[in-house]
Design an enzyme around this catalytic site. Structure first.
Site, mmCIF file in Angstrom:
data_model
loop_
_atom_site.group_PDB
_atom_site.id
_atom_site.type_symbol
_atom_site.label_atom_id
_atom_site.label_comp_id
_atom_site.label_asym_id
_atom_site.label_seq_id
_atom_site.Cartn_x
_atom_site.Cartn_y
_atom_site.Cartn_z
ATOM 1 N N SER A 119 65.577 58.674 18.334
ATOM 2 C CA SER A 119 66.286 57.400 18.370
ATOM 3 C C SER A 119 66.826 57.125 19.757
ATOM 4 C CB SER A 119 67.444 57.422 17.372
ATOM 5 O OG SER A 119 68.285 56.288 17.531
ATOM 6 N N TYR A 134 75.179 61.053 14.167
ATOM 7 C CA TYR A 134 73.796 60.581 14.298
ATOM 8 C C TYR A 134 73.323 60.700 15.740
ATOM 9 C CZ TYR A 134 69.690 57.598 13.752
ATOM 10 O OH TYR A 134 68.401 57.115 13.734
ATOM 11 N N LYS A 138 70.320 63.221 16.997
ATOM 12 C CA LYS A 138 69.106 62.686 17.611
ATOM 13 C C LYS A 138 68.996 63.100 19.080
ATOM 14 C CE LYS A 138 67.219 60.383 14.197
ATOM 15 N NZ LYS A 138 65.874 60.730 13.670
ATOM 16 N N THR A 169 63.717 48.565 9.198
ATOM 17 C CA THR A 169 63.556 49.402 8.015
ATOM 18 C C THR A 169 64.794 49.239 7.135
ATOM 19 O OG1 THR A 169 64.664 51.323 8.994
ATOM 20 C CG2 THR A 169 62.283 51.105 9.378
#
Length: 230
Positions: A119, A134, A138, A169
């Protein structure tokens, strides 16, 4: 015919990778929780590789497309992030990559390729996307894939990472529906000022799986609409 194993095949990017691989004429073997295979747990990666090899004879490529957001568990700034969010986000987004790499490298034939979906948040900081667990998980993928790529090079196996920007998404719905983020899209992703499509990420993955990228390993390939240029 040798197959490509796609872990996380029911997600937006994972599904697009399965479709791109199959459209290229190569069999794809997708696995997800619905198949009773959990790559994030001990033994899951080995089980997935064994099933793919049983179905197709051999596995020549692997895609890690598993990911989760930890906001519902309390991911946020450093001072606010909960233990539950930190632990679960790292287990799913980082530890599972280690598990799949550890199982895949010895199983890959010479010329094999492993691709991990990362990401843009792993290398950039943005107040509208402040999720420390997160971002940390990543971001930690970059040294992981480089160490693994160096180790696997002697076997003729390549390992690369695709750094995705905001992708259309289900997982990104909150961000994509935010008025504040939509207003910032020209600055966040100047190349067209729109989210990336899963199919665009999948095409980069397909290239990294193919012999056309035969001299590329340990690389971080951005598919982020220019996010990394900020």
């Amino acid at each position: 015919m040798s197959a490509i194993l796609v872990a996380g095949s029911e997600g937006g990017i994972g599904r697009a990778c399965v479709e791109a691989v199959e459209a290229s004429g190569t069999p794809a073997f997708g696995v997800d929780l619905a198949d009773g295979i959990d790559i994030t747990r001990p033994g899951g990666a080995e089980k997935a590789l064994a099933r793919a090899a049983e179905a197709h004879g051999s596995v020549s490529g692997v895609v890690h497309a598993i990911g989760m957001s930890g906001r519902s568990l309390g991911d946020g700034g450093v001072a606010d992030c909960t233990d539950a969010a930190w632990n679960e986000v790292h287990r799913v987004n980082h530890e599972s990559v280690f598990r799949l790499l550890r199982a895949s490298i010895p199983a890959m034939p010479e010329g094999g390729s492993i691709v991990v979906i990362g990401s843009a948040l792993g290398t950039s900081i943005d107040d509208d996307f402040r999720t420390v667990a997160y971002a940390s998980a990543k971001g930690g993928l970059i040294p992981l894939i480089r160490v693994a790529a160096r180790e696997a090079a002697s076997r003729g196996v390549r390992i690369n990472l695709v750094s995705a920007g905001l992708v259309a998404t289900p997982m990104s719905r909150r961000a994509r529906e935010s008025e504040a983020i939509r207003a910032r899209m020209p600055a966040l992703m100047p190349l067209g000022a729109r989210p990336c499509r899963p199919e665009e990420v999948a095409q980069a993955v397909l290239w990294l799986l193919s012999p056309a990228s035969g001299r590329t390993t340990g690389a971080v390939i951005p598919v982020d609409g220019g996010w990394h240029l900020r």
